[in-house]
Design a protein around this motif. Structure first.
Motif, mmCIF file in Angstrom:
data_model
loop_
_atom_site.group_PDB
_atom_site.id
_atom_site.type_symbol
_atom_site.label_atom_id
_atom_site.label_comp_id
_atom_site.label_asym_id
_atom_site.label_seq_id
_atom_site.Cartn_x
_atom_site.Cartn_y
_atom_site.Cartn_z
ATOM 1 N N GLY A 164 0.810 -1.199 0.000
ATOM 2 C CA GLY A 164 0.000 0.000 0.000
ATOM 3 C C GLY A 164 0.855 1.265 0.000
ATOM 4 N N PHE A 165 0.190 2.411 -0.110
ATOM 5 C CA PHE A 165 0.875 3.704 -0.087
ATOM 6 C C PHE A 165 1.227 4.082 1.355
ATOM 7 C CE2 PHE A 165 -1.228 3.930 -4.173
ATOM 8 C CZ PHE A 165 -0.323 4.626 -4.962
ATOM 9 N N ASP A 166 2.377 4.677 1.510
ATOM 10 C CA ASP A 166 2.792 5.226 2.799
ATOM 11 C C ASP A 166 3.047 6.715 2.581
ATOM 12 O OD1 ASP A 166 3.638 5.673 5.347
ATOM 13 O OD2 ASP A 166 5.596 4.695 5.124
ATOM 14 N N LEU A 167 2.019 7.527 2.827
ATOM 15 C CA LEU A 167 2.070 8.952 2.500
ATOM 16 C C LEU A 167 2.012 9.800 3.761
ATOM 17 C CD1 LEU A 167 -0.577 8.905 -0.397
ATOM 18 C CD2 LEU A 167 1.912 8.754 -0.628
ATOM 19 N N ASP A 168 2.615 10.990 3.695
ATOM 20 C CA ASP A 168 2.448 11.975 4.761
ATOM 21 C C ASP A 168 1.033 12.535 4.628
ATOM 22 O OD1 ASP A 168 5.005 11.703 5.779
ATOM 23 O OD2 ASP A 168 5.842 13.193 4.393
ATOM 24 N N SER A 169 0.193 12.228 5.583
ATOM 25 C CA SER A 169 -1.230 12.539 5.449
ATOM 26 C C SER A 169 -1.701 13.462 6.570
ATOM 27 C CB SER A 169 -2.053 11.246 5.485
ATOM 28 O OG SER A 169 -1.857 10.560 6.704
ATOM 29 N N PRO A 170 -2.848 14.099 6.367
ATOM 30 C CA PRO A 170 -3.412 14.911 7.446
ATOM 31 C C PRO A 170 -3.907 14.039 8.591
ATOM 32 C CG PRO A 170 -4.942 14.747 5.625
ATOM 33 C CD PRO A 170 -3.675 14.135 5.150
ATOM 34 N N VAL A 171 -3.994 14.620 9.766
ATOM 35 C CA VAL A 171 -4.506 13.911 10.934
ATOM 36 C C VAL A 171 -6.035 13.968 10.917
ATOM 37 C CG1 VAL A 171 -4.542 13.822 13.452
ATOM 38 C CG2 VAL A 171 -2.459 14.515 12.251
ATOM 39 N N VAL A 172 -6.673 12.835 11.157
ATOM 40 C CA VAL A 172 -8.129 12.771 11.272
ATOM 41 C C VAL A 172 -8.475 12.773 12.755
ATOM 42 C CG1 VAL A 172 -10.182 11.363 10.857
ATOM 43 C CG2 VAL A 172 -8.412 11.558 9.088
ATOM 44 N N ILE A 173 -9.307 13.732 13.173
ATOM 45 C CA ILE A 173 -9.660 13.874 14.593
ATOM 46 C C ILE A 173 -11.164 13.696 14.740
ATOM 47 C CG2 ILE A 173 -9.559 15.372 16.614
ATOM 48 C CD1 ILE A 173 -7.421 16.879 14.454
ATOM 49 N N LEU A 174 -11.577 12.664 15.445
ATOM 50 C CA LEU A 174 -12.994 12.413 15.707
ATOM 51 C C LEU A 174 -13.303 12.937 17.110
ATOM 52 C CD1 LEU A 174 -13.424 8.748 14.352
ATOM 53 C CD2 LEU A 174 -13.442 10.925 13.099
ATOM 54 N N VAL A 175 -14.197 13.895 17.185
ATOM 55 C CA VAL A 175 -14.518 14.531 18.464
ATOM 56 C C VAL A 175 -15.707 13.819 19.109
ATOM 57 C CG1 VAL A 175 -15.195 16.676 19.593
ATOM 58 C CG2 VAL A 175 -13.674 16.740 17.602
ATOM 59 N N GLU A 176 -15.434 13.222 20.268
ATOM 60 C CA GLU A 176 -16.450 12.534 21.067
ATOM 61 C C GLU A 176 -17.334 11.608 20.222
ATOM 62 O OE1 GLU A 176 -18.606 15.313 23.475
ATOM 63 O OE2 GLU A 176 -16.822 15.898 24.629
ATOM 64 N N PRO A 177 -16.740 10.676 19.489
ATOM 65 C CA PRO A 177 -17.551 9.726 18.719
ATOM 66 C C PRO A 177 -18.377 8.869 19.667
ATOM 67 C CG PRO A 177 -15.260 9.022 18.770
ATOM 68 C CD PRO A 177 -15.296 10.391 19.372
ATOM 69 N N GLN A 178 -19.610 8.594 19.255
ATOM 70 C CA GLN A 178 -20.537 7.911 20.173
ATOM 71 C C GLN A 178 -20.576 6.400 19.981
ATOM 72 O OE1 GLN A 178 -23.244 11.202 18.701
ATOM 73 N NE2 GLN A 178 -24.358 10.558 20.505
ATOM 74 N N LEU A 179 -20.346 5.925 18.758
ATOM 75 C CA LEU A 179 -20.465 4.495 18.473
ATOM 76 C C LEU A 179 -19.123 3.922 18.030
ATOM 77 C CD1 LEU A 179 -23.826 4.472 16.468
ATOM 78 C CD2 LEU A 179 -23.483 3.782 18.853
ATOM 79 N N GLY A 180 -18.766 2.773 18.618
ATOM 80 C CA GLY A 180 -17.536 2.104 18.196
ATOM 81 C C GLY A 180 -17.572 1.714 16.729
ATOM 82 N N GLU A 181 -18.765 1.339 16.239
ATOM 83 C CA GLU A 181 -18.893 0.955 14.832
ATOM 84 C C GLU A 181 -18.485 2.105 13.908
ATOM 85 O OE1 GLU A 181 -21.715 -1.668 17.115
ATOM 86 O OE2 GLU A 181 -21.136 0.454 17.131
ATOM 87 N N ASN A 182 -18.865 3.332 14.264
ATOM 88 C CA ASN A 182 -18.506 4.479 13.432
ATOM 89 C C ASN A 182 -17.009 4.741 13.437
ATOM 90 O OD1 ASN A 182 -21.053 5.084 12.453
ATOM 91 N ND2 ASN A 182 -21.562 6.427 14.160
ATOM 92 N N ILE A 183 -16.371 4.515 14.575
ATOM 93 C CA ILE A 183 -14.919 4.667 14.625
ATOM 94 C C ILE A 183 -14.262 3.635 13.698
ATOM 95 C CG2 ILE A 183 -12.872 4.571 16.096
ATOM 96 C CD1 ILE A 183 -14.685 5.375 18.445
ATOM 97 N N GLY A 184 -14.740 2.386 13.785
ATOM 98 C CA GLY A 184 -14.173 1.328 12.939
ATOM 99 C C GLY A 184 -14.378 1.598 11.458
#
Length: 401
Positions: A12-32
């Protein structure tokens, strides 16, 4: 299509990428699912701010569908302030106007700025809010830019993972130049004009036989239209071979012992008697076309004894590749012929009529006059003891001069 596009043998690609920040996610499924979307587009840095159900989360692991390399490196923070402290370019995603005086950008424009910023050595991040109400005014205020998606204003809410996927797609497309992972394979070179003309002549010949190209005054126009259909396709050589086979299969009908245009054994025996009775088994004309057509008809409709003997001749090493079935020899068609040995095999059916017998005798005389040996095998003997008949045939071949 879970896992349908995953190939672990590929790097796969190994790129310098932006950080993804999830603020107070409520469901584990959504994080996955968000982690899975990140993996699709080579986003590797995920930060969670105070996830409701704690961390680690089994539901997230199940929904990630293999994006374990992202979940294993998740960074946890208590506040947004802590999560964004090291970033110097921050974007906030939202579907609502927060009435804040800062640039509002579409995902593609934001991705372009992120790519340029990271390429210059900067650190960029993208804030994604809670599933139920998104980001607060205070959290949006920390961002340098606002990202919003061009969606239906009457139904603007996106699932958390969908929002991550849309941003990831736009960023990855820019970072990789939009290159697709695969293309249509070139399995054969393009057909030449000569090959196209040969196919078209074959097609027209068969269409004439079924009187398709009529009325006569429309024939030329129909031919132009047909030619345009195939020439617009820009077919390959393999396409031409396939199309030739299709035309011939339609012209000749179904082959083999199957029904539907092919007779069963008893019907095939009656067909041969009928052909002999009408003088078609030994045509007076030397027309090669009519003889070949009759040979194809007989090959498509073998009797039970013919089928049995043919299978044995093709499988027995003593004879394999040396015989042909229902093949014209001049204006006659013996049941089996070996051009190598100049030998013809004639099957004698039970209770054959005088007409059939006379036809066979005439065919034998014609073949022998041209230095072919003719061996007669009785159908009853073939069906009763095929092995003995094959031994007799082998003896005849070995005794040949």
């Amino acid at each position: 299509m879970t896992g349908a596009g995953t190939d672990k043998s590929k790097t796969g690609f190994d790129l310098d990428s932006p950080v993804v920040i999830l603020v107070e996610p409520q469901l584990g499924e959504n994080i996955g699912m968000a982690a899975r979307a990140m993996g699709n587009f080579a986003l590797s840095r995920l930060r969670l701010v105070n996830p409701r159900d704690g961390w680690p989360n089994v539901s997230a692991e199940r929904a990630a569908a293999g994006a374990d390399h992202i979940l294993s490196r998740v960074e946890l923070f208590d506040t947004v302030e802590q999560a964004v402290a090291d970033l110097d370019l921050l974007f906030a995603t939202t579907a609502r106007a927060h009435d804040q005086a800062k640039p509002v950008m579409a995902p593609d424009a934001a991705a372009a700025e992120i790519s340029g910023h990271i390429a210059a050595g900067g650190k960029a991040g993208i804030l994604f809010g809670r599933e139920r109400w998104g980001l607060t005014n205070e959290e949006v205020a920390r961002a340098n830019r606002i990202i919003t998606f061009p969606v239906n204003p009457g139904f603007a809410s996106l699932n958390l993972a969908q929002a991550v996927l849309l941003m990831g797609y736009e960023w990855f497309k820019l970072a990789t130049g939009g290159a697709l992972p695969f293309a249509m394979p070139e399995r054969s070179v393009r057909a030449s004009q000569h090959q196209l003309d040969a196919f078209f002549e074959n097609l027209v010949r068969e269409l004439d036989r079924v009187e398709f190209l009529r009325p006569a005054e429309k024939r030329d126009t129909m031919l132009v239209n047909l030619r345009n259909i195939f020439f617009r396709m820009e077919p390959t050589k393999q396409d031409m071979h396939t199309l030739h086979g299709v035309i011939m299969a339609i012209a000749e009908g179904r082959k083999g012992p199957a029904k539907g245009g092919v007779l069963d054994g008893a019907q095939a025996t009656r067909l041969r008697a009928l052909l002999a009775g009408h003088g078609q088994g030994a045509p007076a004309s030397d027309s090669a076309g009519s003889v070949r057509g009759l040979a194809r008809l007989l090959r498509r409709n073998p009797t039970d004894a013919e089928r049995l003997l043919w299978q044995a001749l093709t499988r027995d090493r003593r004879f394999a590749g040396q015989f042909k079935r229902q093949t014209p020899v001049g204006r006659h068609i013996p049941d089996f012929v070996s051009f190598v040995h100049r030998l013809a095999i004639e099957l004698v059916n039970r209770d054959e009529t005088d007409v059939v017998a006379a036809d066979r005798v005439a065919r034998r005389a014609w073949l022998e006059s041209r230095d072919y040996r003719v061996i007669e095998l009785r159908v009853a003997d073939v069906e009763r003891d095929l092995s003995a008949e094959l031994d007799r045939l082998a003896s005849n071949l070995s005794a040949a001069p």
